[in-house]
Design an enzyme around this catalytic site. Sequence first.
Site, PDB file in Angstrom:
ATOM      1  N   SER A 162       0.831  -1.199   0.000  1.00 59.14           N
ATOM      2  CA  SER A 162       0.000   0.000   0.000  1.00 59.14           C
ATOM      3  C   SER A 162       0.873   1.261   0.000  1.00 59.14           C
ATOM      4  CB  SER A 162      -0.968  -0.037   1.183  1.00 59.14           C
ATOM      5  OG  SER A 162      -1.930   0.986   1.087  1.00 59.14           O
ATOM      6  N   ASP A 268      -9.881  -3.767  -5.520  1.00 59.51           N
ATOM      7  CA  ASP A 268      -9.144  -2.635  -4.951  1.00 59.51           C
ATOM      8  C   ASP A 268      -9.445  -1.393  -5.785  1.00 59.51           C
ATOM      9  OD1 ASP A 268      -7.286  -0.754  -4.107  1.00 59.51           O
ATOM     10  OD2 ASP A 268      -5.598  -2.141  -4.104  1.00 59.51           O
ATOM     11  N   HIS A 298      -8.204  -4.259  -1.057  1.00 59.59           N
ATOM     12  CA  HIS A 298      -6.886  -3.659  -0.895  1.00 59.59           C
ATOM     13  C   HIS A 298      -6.069  -4.408   0.163  1.00 59.59           C
ATOM     14  CE1 HIS A 298      -4.001  -0.456  -1.402  1.00 59.59           C
ATOM     15  NE2 HIS A 298      -3.991  -0.187  -0.109  1.00 59.59           N
TER      16      HIS A 298
END
Length: 325
Positions: A162, A268, A298
């Site tokens: 991320s 995502d 995600h």
Amino acid sequence: MSGQNSASICRVNPYQYLQIVVNPDGTITRDPNRYSNSSPSVDSTPVLSQDISINQSKNTWIRVFLPDSSFTCSKLPLIVYFHGGGFINCSAASTIFHDFCSNMAVDIPAIVVSSNYRLAPENRLPAAYDDAEEVFQWIKNSQLDWLREHADYNRCFIMGSSAGANIAYHAGFRVGGEVGSLEPLKIKGLILHHPFIGGTQRTESELRLVNDLHLPLSVSDLMWDLSLPIGVDRDHEYCNPTANGGSKLWENMRLLGWRVLVTGCDGDPTIDRQMELVEMLRATNVGIASHFSEGGYHVVELKEPSKFKTLVLVLKEFMFSSADD
């Protein structure tokens, strides 16, 4: 993309979602109970871990993970890892990232150096990139037995999840310009696990998943507002790697022979941007590999063991094929 229909109106309050309060001086108050932490252990199995200070004035440090199998096998690849949290939350001690790194160390296997960096908005970007760059200099000069005796410095990979993948990407540019000064460390490539990237123009996946349970659009926007330098928009290079045709530094990455792996999933909201990055890198002849799965959300591999097992197979194939180059 102009206009929004009723399905693309975000109904998530990002402050409540993140459990933060923005203070008058620009800092934020975080809920101390939102994320659990795990302590390192030098006597646990099947992986050992310890914390080491990098820069006391900045309160930056690393957590090193060593699989106990390393004591009976040849040297292992080295992964320098950066945790997620939207640049504003979490640390290398956060249980979700501690467990992820522990499992990678055992299942790949590899030596994992998980890096703790300064958080925004107290330290806006590029502070996290500065901290990341400093880690590589520390590794180069370190006399830590766990690294010197068990890590293969010829097989180093920069990885993040991320926001950590965003940091890995920009840290790669920085250390790519100073590879000669990093010897004996030899970086083979970047691993971008669900990279957190953005832009001013909404994508189809962002609008389709505007109220996503795991990464609502309003939450993404707020994290960027709190982490980017004051006065810039989301097409700044820190946020949008494909803006203005991409980075001129991609050419250096190609010349170095680095390979890049981008992983994600169509659940995502950032997948459209991730796929655009892959295509632009491929067009510039950077060695690129990608793995995009159906469904999920995600950084799903941080939470679901079956997904993690699949990711490990992807990582092993990428890392060991890169080692042959």
